[in-house]
Scaffold this motif. Structure first.
Motif, PDB file in Angstrom:
ATOM      1  N   HIS A 702       0.820  -1.207   0.000  1.00 46.16           N
ATOM      2  CA  HIS A 702       0.000   0.000   0.000  1.00 46.16           C
ATOM      3  C   HIS A 702       0.858   1.262   0.000  1.00 46.16           C
ATOM      4  CE1 HIS A 702      -3.695  -2.261   0.572  1.00 46.16           C
ATOM      5  NE2 HIS A 702      -3.104  -2.948   1.535  1.00 46.16           N
ATOM      6  N   ARG A 705       0.670   3.141  -3.451  1.00 43.66           N
ATOM      7  CA  ARG A 705      -0.514   3.947  -3.741  1.00 43.66           C
ATOM      8  C   ARG A 705      -0.502   5.248  -2.955  1.00 43.66           C
ATOM      9  NH1 ARG A 705      -5.124   0.730  -0.237  1.00 43.66           N
ATOM     10  NH2 ARG A 705      -6.393   2.538  -0.786  1.00 43.66           N
ATOM     11  N   LEU A 713      -6.088   8.585   2.229  1.00 43.37           N
ATOM     12  CA  LEU A 713      -6.563   7.434   2.990  1.00 43.37           C
ATOM     13  C   LEU A 713      -7.342   7.921   4.197  1.00 43.37           C
ATOM     14  CD1 LEU A 713      -3.620   4.879   3.048  1.00 43.37           C
ATOM     15  CD2 LEU A 713      -5.608   4.942   1.550  1.00 43.37           C
ATOM     16  N   GLU A 717     -10.029   3.081   6.075  1.00 51.84           N
ATOM     17  CA  GLU A 717      -9.086   2.421   5.187  1.00 51.84           C
ATOM     18  C   GLU A 717      -7.705   2.340   5.832  1.00 51.84           C
ATOM     19  OE1 GLU A 717      -7.483   0.709   1.565  1.00 51.84           O
ATOM     20  OE2 GLU A 717      -9.359   0.677   2.722  1.00 51.84           O
ATOM     21  N   ILE A 721      -5.637  -1.294   6.500  1.00 47.38           N
ATOM     22  CA  ILE A 721      -4.330  -1.689   5.960  1.00 47.38           C
ATOM     23  C   ILE A 721      -3.227  -1.658   7.024  1.00 47.38           C
ATOM     24  CG2 ILE A 721      -4.992  -0.859   3.680  1.00 47.38           C
ATOM     25  CD1 ILE A 721      -3.138   1.528   4.097  1.00 47.38           C
TER      26      ILE A 721
END
Length: 807
Positions: A702, A705, A713, A717, A721
């Motif tokens: 991640h 991204r 984020l 979320e 993660i």
């Protein structure tokens, strides 16, 4: 001028100090009056202005009134009779009469209006109310307007002097355990509760105070509080116990009190609440020490004024502690010079046992704050009609006072606040009483009241209402000067953030400030409130990059042994200037050794943790660019090198460099509003400090991204993660972060620092990342990409603003 000489060797005392723990020789109030009338019928008992009443007169008049209540109104033992009178002789005479009839007295504040009066009459079930011409219209209006009060009889005190009734006491059995009063508390937090007080309660207070103060028939007592409050009542019983007359003033007047002390030759008085400060703030006079005072009992003597109070009026002032529920619990003797300025309440009276306990009722160690609890006699029977309240307050045969106290190594007790009068600022309890005492030591201040002001980040902030001395200007400069002086003696988290000046305070009958009434008044008619921590706004004439306010924009407070470092620049989303970053690094290093705190929590104010680099003051030279990057690097170094846990409490958005600072921390706690955003790549800029090392360790794939896609984020979320460890309510964020530090640093365990070193990336890894980043930053600067990226940010904002987008 000096104090008039008093021959102490010739003085007589009513209760020898060795008898303090004994039960009173006479256990009822009526018995004390009858005894005095029999032994010294012509001795003065009560003095109201120039009017004097002897024992014989008070005994006869109260007996006649007792017969009137029985014969004309049909009252019987156990009934309740309300007394709604100002400080006139009819008050104590009616009290004596009610007690002689075996009836329960219900004192009513003479300033009550309809709602309060109706409540007390209904709650007590009073059969009769004794009042005067000034209050008759209100009393009759309340009774006529409530069917539940239809049977309440009304007695005009003026009409009782012309009736023909026996001057001897009714034949009623009155014992020490007979209920004497339903004494309503001041009711500062809603409708009051009535304490059930017996004759034994009153006579024990009189007995104990007589012995503690060494009083006898050669003394003159003086009181100025409303008779509906308990103090003039126990002062009356003190007069009956000692044989000393009691002088009753119509009301307390700061300007006239000491003049009346001199005029009446008073040797003893009791004051409380704001009275000491208000007295001391009166202009000094050459005749201040021309008085017969031998001693003053006081509740809450201002510590810094203690010695000055004694010096000014030439008499010892000593603390006495008690509540309506418990009478007298602790005191300091007049001969205890060590008590002056100590802030202690002294020691328990012989008939009381005092214990300071934690929330579970266990005794706390010496020096540890806890709730003050009391057992012994006197004590109320409980709260009238309130079994649940009684059960809460009287547990395990102990009264839980609600006062927070500390016991020193010598057994002395010092109050530090009220459980219900605290400001919960972040994870720290701030005692309003402590801050008020500090403020009132200032010469510019007459009186204060400290309250909690809601705060989005800390839960509550400290607000001070301040009444200024005559001639002091009520402006921001004065507020800053007062708070600046107070800050020298208080922990940073206790210093008021907000100041509002007032001309006076609404007060309870006991001369305490009614904070609910004060807050209601401020809400209805708000005054000017000075926010003393708000940063100065940036303007074109005062650009932020030329203003170093780091000490105000990066604050540290030790809360529950944890250093809470707060970014405070909410008008700029807590954007970090280079000076702010340098201060942040310095504070992390200072508190990261473990010597001053067991851990560190980083947080921000308003709706942002931080917006990272302050692009309003972007670097304009290569040197400024290098300083900017290096100062971010140094924050990371400072965190990695600490020997204590560092927790990020992310209250809102964390952008760019600020997002990356949170990655250095050992845990990230957020709220539903938390959001991570690293926009550098999307702006053509190089990522800063440690994202390249730390993100993959936390969120693995991640990381791409977040960095390359510049993706936002949100909290859910981020939790999914693994970027956030936990999401908590905003008001619980700091407490939870501090709790985390405590959980990670158990007492008597010293290997936390070793585990941190093993779990964190090495400083060598971080430095290698910095080298690569610095090279990329140099290239970005020299190519113009960095400057273009910053300009692109402003162009995008300008376009968004023109299209009506919100910031």
């Amino acid at each position: 001028m000096t104090t008039p000489h008093i021959d102490e060797t010739a003085r007589r005392v009513a209760v020898d100090p060795s008898e303090l723990g004994d039960a009173p020789r006479i256990g009822t109030v009526t018995g004390l009056l009858a005894d005095g009338a029999a032994r010294t019928p012509g001795a003065e008992l009560l003095r109201f202005g120039d009017e004097s009443w002897t024992y014989e007169q008070a005994d006869a008049a109260s007996s006649g009134l007792a017969h009137l209540l029985i014969s004309d109104h049909g009252i019987a033992p156990g009934d309740r009779v309300a007394i709604m009178l100002p400080n006139v002789v009819g008050w104590p005479l009616t009290w004596f009469a009610v007690l002689k009839a075996g009836v329960v007295a219900v004192p009513v504040n003479s300033t009550y209006r309809a709602v309060d009066l109706r409540f007390v009459l209904e709650d007590s079930g009073a059969r009769v109310i004794v009042t005067d011409a000034d209050h008759l219209p209100l009393v009759r209006e309340v009774i006529a307007g409530d069917s539940a009060l239809a049977g309440v009889g009304v007695v005009d005190i003026a009409e009782t002097t012309t009736t023909e009734h026996p001057s001897t006491a009714p034949d009623v059995d009155v014992r020490p355990d007979t209920l004497a009063n339903l004494q309503y508390t001041s009711g500062t937090t809603g409708f009051p509760k009535a304490c059930m007080l017996t004759h034994d309660y009153w006579t024990r207070i009189g007995w104990t105070c007589a012995g503690a103060a060494g009083l006898g028939p050669d003394d003159v007592l003086l009181t100025a509080q409303p008779f509906s409050y308990m103090d003039p009542q126990w002062n009356t019983v003190l007069a009956l116990t000692t044989g000393a007359p009691l002088v009753v003033l119509p009301k307390f007047s700061a300007s006239g009190f000491m003049r009346d002390v001199r005029r009446h030759g008073a040797t003893f008085c009791y004051v409380l609440g704001s009275m000491p400060t208000l007295l001391f703030k009166q202009p000094p006079g050459t005749d201040d020490r021309v008085n017969r005072l031998r001693g003053v009992f006081c509740s809450a003597i201002p510590t810094a004024l203690h010695a000055a109070l004694e010096e000014r009026w030439g008499a010892p002032w000593r603390e006495v502690y008690g509540m309506t529920e418990s009478g007298i619990d602790l005191f300091s003797p007049f001969d205890d010079a060590a008590a002056v300025g100590s802030g202690t309440l002294g020691h328990p009276v012989p008939s009381k046992q005092v214990r300071i306990v934690d929330a579970d009722g266990a005794k706390v160690p010496t020096g540890t704050p806890g709730e003050l609890t009391v057992a012994g006699a006197p004590m109320m029977l409980g709260y009238w009609n309130r079994p649940e309240e009684t059960a809460r307050s009287l547990r395990d045969s102990r009264l839980h006072t609600g006062d927070v106290a500390v016991e020193d190594e010598h057994g002395g007790i010092r109050l530090v606040g009220r459980l219900k009068d605290m400001v919960r600022r972040g994870g720290e309890n701030v005692a309003a009483a402590e801050v008020e005492a500090a403020l009132e030591r200032d010469d510019a201040v007459v009186a204060t009241a400290v309250v909690a002001e809601p705060d989005d980040v800390l839960g509550e902030e400290v607000k001070a209402f301040v009444q200024l001395a005559a001639g002091v200007v009520a402006d921001r400069g004065t507020a800053e000067a007062i708070i600046g002086r107070v800050a020298e003696g208080l922990a940073r988290f206790k210093v008021p953030r907000y100041v509002e000046f007032v001309s006076d305070f609404p007060r309870t009958p006991s001369e305490r400030v009614s904070k609910p009434a004060l807050k209601a008044r401020a809400a209805h008619a708000p005054g000017t409130v000075y926010d003393l921590r708000a940063p100065a706004p940036s303007t074109k004439e005062n650009p932020v990059n030329k203003t170093d306010q780091a000490t105000e924009r990066v604050l540290v407070e030790v809360t529950r042994d944890v250093a809470v470092i707060t970014l405070r620049r909410p008008d700029k989303l807590n954007a970090l200037t280079a000076p702010m970053r340098r201060r942040l690094s310095a504070l992390i290093r200072e508190y990261g050794t473990g010597d001053k705190a067991r851990g560190i929590v980083l947080t921000g104010t308003g709706r942002a943790f931080s917006a990272g680099e302050d692009l309003a003051a972007a670097p304009t030279s290569f040197e400024e660019m290098r300083e900017s990057f290096e100062s971010f690097h140094d924050v990371t170094r400072a965190v990695i090198e600490t020997r204590v846990p560092v927790i990020a409490a992310i209250n809102g958005i964390a952008v760019g460099g600020a997002s990356e600072i949170t990655l250095c921390c050992d845990a990230r706690l957020g709220t539903p509003r938390t959001e991570f955003y690293q926009p550098e790549n999307g702006r053509g800029l190089t990522i800063s400090n440690a994202s390249s090392i730390l993100l993959p360790r936390l969120v693995r794939g991640h990381a791409m991204r977040m960095v390359l896609a510049s993706e936002r984020l949100v909290a859910d979320e981020a939790l999914r993660i693994g970027l956030l460890d936990e999401i908590v309510a905003p008001e619980a964020l700091l407490d939870r972060a501090i709790d985390t530090v405590h959980a990670w640093t158990p007492e008597d365990v010293n290997n936390t620092a070793l585990h941190l070193e093993l779990l964190r990336p090495s400083i060598e890894e971080i430095e290698r990342a910095f080298e690569r980043e610095d090279a990329a930053a140099d290239e970005s600067w020299n190519s113009g990409a960095l400057t273009a990226g910053v300009q692109g940010f402003w162009d995008a904002r300008t376009s968004a603003t023109a299209n009506g987008a919100k910031r």
